[in-house]
Design an enzyme around this catalytic site. Structure first.
Site, PDB file in Angstrom:
ATOM      1  N   GLU A  45       5.347 -12.649   1.282  1.00 59.60           N
ATOM      2  CA  GLU A  45       5.429 -11.355   0.183  1.00 59.60           C
ATOM      3  C   GLU A  45       6.829 -10.932   0.573  1.00 59.60           C
ATOM      4  O   GLU A  45       6.654  -9.979   1.448  1.00 59.60           O
ATOM      5  CB  GLU A  45       4.216 -10.610   0.082  1.00 59.60           C
ATOM      6  N   HIS A  67      -0.887  -2.538  -4.406  1.00 59.09           N
ATOM      7  CA  HIS A  67      -0.260  -3.525  -5.519  1.00 59.09           C
ATOM      8  C   HIS A  67      -0.163  -2.944  -7.029  1.00 59.09           C
ATOM      9  O   HIS A  67      -0.491  -3.473  -7.779  1.00 59.09           O
ATOM     10  CB  HIS A  67      -1.012  -4.742  -5.546  1.00 59.09           C
ATOM     11  N   ASP A  78      -1.938 -10.004   8.569  1.00 61.24           N
ATOM     12  CA  ASP A  78      -1.917  -9.248   7.392  1.00 61.24           C
ATOM     13  C   ASP A  78      -0.889  -8.246   7.822  1.00 61.24           C
ATOM     14  O   ASP A  78      -1.078  -6.963   7.833  1.00 61.24           O
ATOM     15  CB  ASP A  78      -2.946  -8.505   6.870  1.00 61.24           C
ATOM     16  N   ARG A 137       0.798  -1.157   0.116  1.00 61.91           N
ATOM     17  CA  ARG A 137      -0.027  -0.153   0.112  1.00 61.91           C
ATOM     18  C   ARG A 137       0.951   1.392  -0.029  1.00 61.91           C
ATOM     19  O   ARG A 137       1.949   1.229   0.599  1.00 61.91           O
ATOM     20  CB  ARG A 137      -0.936  -0.012   1.190  1.00 61.91           C
ATOM     21  N   HIS A 190       3.069 -12.934  -5.344  1.00 64.92           N
ATOM     22  CA  HIS A 190       1.974 -12.945  -4.277  1.00 64.92           C
ATOM     23  C   HIS A 190       1.280 -14.462  -4.486  1.00 64.92           C
ATOM     24  O   HIS A 190       0.093 -14.665  -4.332  1.00 64.92           O
ATOM     25  CB  HIS A 190       0.784 -12.167  -4.679  1.00 64.92           C
TER      26      HIS A 190
END
Length: 322
Positions: free
Chosen positions: A287, A103, A229, A78, A173
């Protein structure tokens, strides 16, 4: 080996490349640089696919939100408010995640068809992102080379050059499920990260804090569970060659995934929001990246790329059993 995988509505063909070495088979699509499948043996020698993907191109077109297996960019993760300053100018980006750019925007690298050429034990994908694509400055020539080494490890090597100052942050991803199916929360994870970047309500970092005494402490291997996350600050920092930073283990099959990277960060996402045809928690994304919102945070490792420089990043996914 490569074959026609499908065709976009405008007639653009999408090809699938198959890489095989040391008992590992990887399939990569020219659409989005997508890792469609990774087949590796379990402790009994039985091969199975350990990443989430679709059997047909229509699946990826109909379900772009999870970024399944995709190469994401020009900036992974982000950017707050869809804006960032560079050399005295503020650039406005696509806002595709609430107020933020996620992304690379609405039509990022994951939704582009890449050129492909064979290399030894792999395939090199490349494209040119024009100046202004999704609001990012600079004409970016970018490539991602997927190869299998003698042990069957999958190496993704990224390179990019620009004709104007810009920002770059690339990652893959893939969602891993070393059991091949079911909820992945029982996998055991170790992360060599003593710090992480806590976030606000919009998932934008607010700083850097220690993982000690928190539920984001994976310095000793433990079950992943759900609800993650988070970006982790890897202890090794930025390195010139890949250093192992993570290990994911599935007790039911004995499969082990190791992750080595040159990057300073790693986003752990437990896919709690996956939708049909997949189930929440069915995969785990690891990631490798620079930190979220780095263009707005001069205290974070820089993601700025200038003319005359070469962006380089490598991540290696190794597969063993125990």
């Amino acid at each position: 080996m490569n074959e026609l995988f499908g065709t976009l509505s405008d007639g653009t063909p999408v090809h699938r490349w198959t890489l095989e070495r040391a008992g590992v088979r990887v399939r990569v699509l020219t659409y989005g640089g997508t890792v469609q499948s990774v087949e590796v043996p379990d402790r009994e020698g039985v091969a199975g696919n350990v990443v989430l993907g679709f059997a047909e191109l229509t699946g990826y077109l109909a379900h772009p939100g999870p970024y399944l297996g995709a190469l994401v960019g020009r900036f992974a993760n982000r950017i707050a408010g869809g804006r960032f300053p560079l050399d005295g100018r503020t650039y406005a980006l696509a806002r595709n995640n609430g107020p933020n750019c996620l992304h690379g925007g609405e039509h990022g690298f994951d939704k582009r068809v890449w050129d492909a050429e064979p290399v030894e034990h792999g395939v090199r994908l490349s494209r040119v992102a024009p100046h202004g694509e999704e609001g990012f400055p600079g004409r970016l020539e970018v490539s991602a080379t997927y190869t299998l080494d003698a042990s069957g490890a999958l190496r993704i090597a990224y390179e990019a050059v620009t004709d104007a100052p810009t920002v770059v942050n690339l990652t893959n991803h893939s969602y891993f499920n070393l059991a091949g199916s079911g909820h992945a929360g029982g996998h055991e994870l170790r992360l060599d990260a003593s710090r992480f970047t806590p976030v606000d309500a919009d998932l934008i970092p607010t700083g850097v804090e220690s993982v000690h005494g928190t539920d984001v402490d994976f310095r000793a291997a433990r079950k992943v569970g759900s609800g993650y996350d988070h970006n982790f600050v890897l202890d090794k920092g930025v390195t010139g060659s890949p250093v192992e930073v993570a290990e994911l283990y599935d007790p039911s099959t004995g499969r082990v995934l190791t992750v080595a990277t040159t990057e300073p960060g790693l986003q752990l996402y437990t896919a709690d929001h996956l939708e049909e045809p997949f189930a929440p928690g069915e995969g785990i994304a690891l990631e490798t990246q620079h930190f979220p919102d780095s263009p707005n945070r001069p205290d974070f490792p820089s993601t700025v790329l200038r003319p005359g420089e070469v962006f380089r990043s490598q991540t290696v996914y190794g597969f063993t059993t125990r």
